[in-house]
Design an enzyme around this catalytic site. Structure first.
Site, PDB file in Angstrom:
ATOM      1  N   LYS A 206      11.487   5.345  21.892  1.00  0.00           N
ATOM      2  CA  LYS A 206      11.727   6.269  22.998  1.00  0.00           C
ATOM      3  C   LYS A 206      11.872   5.428  24.248  1.00  0.00           C
ATOM      4  O   LYS A 206      11.017   4.585  24.546  1.00  0.00           O
ATOM      5  CB  LYS A 206      10.571   7.259  23.156  1.00  0.00           C
ATOM      6  CG  LYS A 206      10.909   8.447  24.074  1.00  0.00           C
ATOM      7  CD  LYS A 206      12.008   9.281  23.456  1.00  0.00           C
ATOM      8  CE  LYS A 206      12.364  10.498  24.304  1.00  0.00           C
ATOM      9  NZ  LYS A 206      11.431  11.605  24.140  1.00  0.00           N
TER      10      LYS A 206
ATOM     11  N   SER B 149      15.564   7.610  20.691  1.00  0.00           N
ATOM     12  CA  SER B 149      15.559   8.776  21.570  1.00  0.00           C
ATOM     13  C   SER B 149      15.240   8.306  22.983  1.00  0.00           C
ATOM     14  O   SER B 149      14.695   7.224  23.181  1.00  0.00           O
ATOM     15  CB  SER B 149      14.515   9.799  21.114  1.00  0.00           C
ATOM     16  OG  SER B 149      14.860  10.363  19.865  1.00  0.00           O
TER      17      SER B 149
ATOM     18  N   GLN C 125      23.758   3.465  15.707  1.00  0.00           N
ATOM     19  CA  GLN C 125      22.690   3.797  14.761  1.00  0.00           C
ATOM     20  C   GLN C 125      23.359   4.338  13.495  1.00  0.00           C
ATOM     21  O   GLN C 125      23.734   5.504  13.425  1.00  0.00           O
ATOM     22  CB  GLN C 125      21.741   4.827  15.368  1.00  0.00           C
ATOM     23  CG  GLN C 125      21.037   4.317  16.604  1.00  0.00           C
ATOM     24  CD  GLN C 125      20.650   5.431  17.552  1.00  0.00           C
ATOM     25  OE1 GLN C 125      19.683   6.140  17.320  1.00  0.00           O
ATOM     26  NE2 GLN C 125      21.407   5.579  18.627  1.00  0.00           N
TER      27      GLN C 125
ATOM     28  N   SER D  58      17.800  13.776  14.944  1.00  0.00           N
ATOM     29  CA  SER D  58      18.014  13.478  16.358  1.00  0.00           C
ATOM     30  C   SER D  58      19.466  13.078  16.559  1.00  0.00           C
ATOM     31  O   SER D  58      20.099  12.498  15.669  1.00  0.00           O
ATOM     32  CB  SER D  58      17.076  12.354  16.792  1.00  0.00           C
ATOM     33  OG  SER D  58      17.290  12.003  18.140  1.00  0.00           O
ATOM     34  N   VAL D  59      19.995  13.382  17.731  1.00  0.00           N
ATOM     35  CA  VAL D  59      21.409  13.153  18.007  1.00  0.00           C
ATOM     36  C   VAL D  59      21.582  11.944  18.911  1.00  0.00           C
ATOM     37  O   VAL D  59      20.614  11.316  19.312  1.00  0.00           O
ATOM     38  CB  VAL D  59      22.026  14.423  18.629  1.00  0.00           C
ATOM     39  CG1 VAL D  59      21.650  14.552  20.090  1.00  0.00           C
ATOM     40  CG2 VAL D  59      23.529  14.487  18.423  1.00  0.00           C
TER      41      VAL D  59
ATOM     42  N   GLU E 188      25.705  11.937  14.712  1.00  0.00           N
ATOM     43  CA  GLU E 188      26.693  11.763  15.772  1.00  0.00           C
ATOM     44  C   GLU E 188      27.976  12.492  15.375  1.00  0.00           C
ATOM     45  O   GLU E 188      28.401  12.417  14.213  1.00  0.00           O
ATOM     46  CB  GLU E 188      26.993  10.266  15.948  1.00  0.00           C
ATOM     47  CG  GLU E 188      27.908   9.929  17.089  1.00  0.00           C
ATOM     48  CD  GLU E 188      27.178   9.809  18.428  1.00  0.00           C
ATOM     49  OE1 GLU E 188      25.936   9.934  18.454  1.00  0.00           O
ATOM     50  OE2 GLU E 188      27.863   9.605  19.433  1.00  0.00           O
TER      51      GLU E 188
END
Length: 368
Positions: free
Chosen positions: A162, A230, A353, A347-348, A301
């Site tokens: 993060k 993130s 990644q 998670s976007v 994505e």
């Protein structure tokens, strides 16, 4: 030798609910002072102003304070990584990683989960999207590997981070010091922060050479297969959680990873589950998991080509619903259909990644 690890997933039943963590502590499953990290999904919009992340953070830290002996300053250093947005069937939840007294665990030479957590140096607003951030993240990942007792990068299967994004306040701060920032639009800075962090992870693990400044967030051939990044407004440095396997520490849990080649690649999720040590038939079904899967963690994505398996979609052209929310809901549905559980971590903003248009997948199994 690091201590063995306990990994548990708990539901979040309201924005400020941390009762699942409290129950684990009260039942003696984990100790408050041994909680190493929490990785969770909250129900907000997933954007710059998603304050459900801050509410969840506060609720979980209050439990750690009230039920443990650590000081507020010590609890503040525990990485609580919140990814906002539970679009579609995704369900708010948290996965808790805690160390266990070795005396309570039978030693084993089998690969078992080990966790290392670290904080990077302060990431200045002018670092975001630039090589300075890559270097700071890479140094933090190497430190977390040492803490986890992982020497071979091949034994790292998941790196959750993060990091800060840009806000009007931090942009103003940079200007006041005579610095500029890579972009002055705060929304896209979230994606840029994530992608820069992913390159730092890839450098630390030897997946790529150190990228040039002009490759950051542009050269999509560069990526990490284990990065999950993130970003948010609640911190000024990289919180880094490295999860891998170590022989000799014992415990019940093992982690594996793979990649989704595109948004519909359920086989990529099954491959990560197999890599975690769960034996599966050639054509697996959620019923084959037998309660052994703790959780899966993935990034996604929208494919920049605007197509999936040759078919056109309009996610990147849609002015009504941002593509972040659309792709998250899509991949969340695919993942839930594999696991049979909507409480999966999706998670976007997955540039760098996993492969472009796809993303990395990590799976943690309870092998008893």
């Amino acid at each position: 030798m690091p201590d063995p690890i306990e990994v548990r997933k708990v539901a979040i039943e309201s924005v400020t609910d941390a009762s699942g963590l409290a129950a684990l502590i009260d039942e003696g499953v984990i100790e408050a002072d041994r909680v190493l990290a929490v990785i969770g999904k909250t129900e907000g919009n997933g954007g710059v102003n998603d304050y459900t992340r801050i509410l969840a953070d506060r609720a979980f830290r209050e439990v750690l304070l009230n039920k443990g002996t650590r000081t507020p300053e010590e609890v503040a250093q525990v990485p609580l990584v919140w990814s906002g947005g539970t679009d579609g069937v995704l369900s708010p939840h948290a996965t808790i990683f805690a160390s266990v007294d070795p005396a309570r665990v039978e030693p084993s030479d089998e690969p078992r989960v080990s966790v290392g957590v670290a904080m990077s140096e302060v990431i200045l607003p002018e670092d975001i999207g630039r090589p300075a951030m890559v270097e700071k993240v890479a140094a933090g990942v190497r430190e977390a590997m040492k803490i986890a007792g992982i020497e071979d990068p091949a034994d790292v299967h998941y790196v959750q981070t993060k990091t800060p994004l840009l806000t009007l306040a931090t942009i103003t701060d940079a200007r006041s010091r005579g610095q500029d920032v890579v972009i002055e639009d705060t929304g896209p800075s979230m994606d840029i922060s994530n992608s820069t962090t992913a390159l730092g992870i890839a450098v630390a693990l030897g997946e790529i050479e150190t990228p040039r400044a002009d490759q950051i967030h542009r050269d999509l051939s560069l990526y990490s297969a284990v990065a999950s990044c993130s970003s948010g407004v609640e911190l000024d440095r990289a919180q880094i959680v490295v999860v891998g396997n170590v022989r000799g520490i014992g415990g019940r849990y093992r982690i594996g990873h793979s990649v989704m080649k595109d948004a519909l690649d359920a086989d990529g999720i099954w491959e990560a589950i197999r890599a975690s040590g769960i034996e599966l038939p050639d054509r697996p079904h959620p019923s084959d998991l037998g309660g052994r899967l703790v959780n899966v963690f993935m990034k996604c994505e929208a494919d920049p080509s605007g197509r999936v398996r040759g078919r056109r979609n309009i996610m990147l052209d849609d002015s009504d619903v941002h593509w972040h929310r659309q792709i998250k809901a899509t991949v969340g549905g695919v993942a839930a259909s594999v696991t049979g559980d909507p409480a999966v971590f999706v998670s976007v903003a997955a540039v760098h990644q996993g492969p472009s248009g796809g993303g990395p997948v990590a799976a943690i199994a309870d092998l008893g």
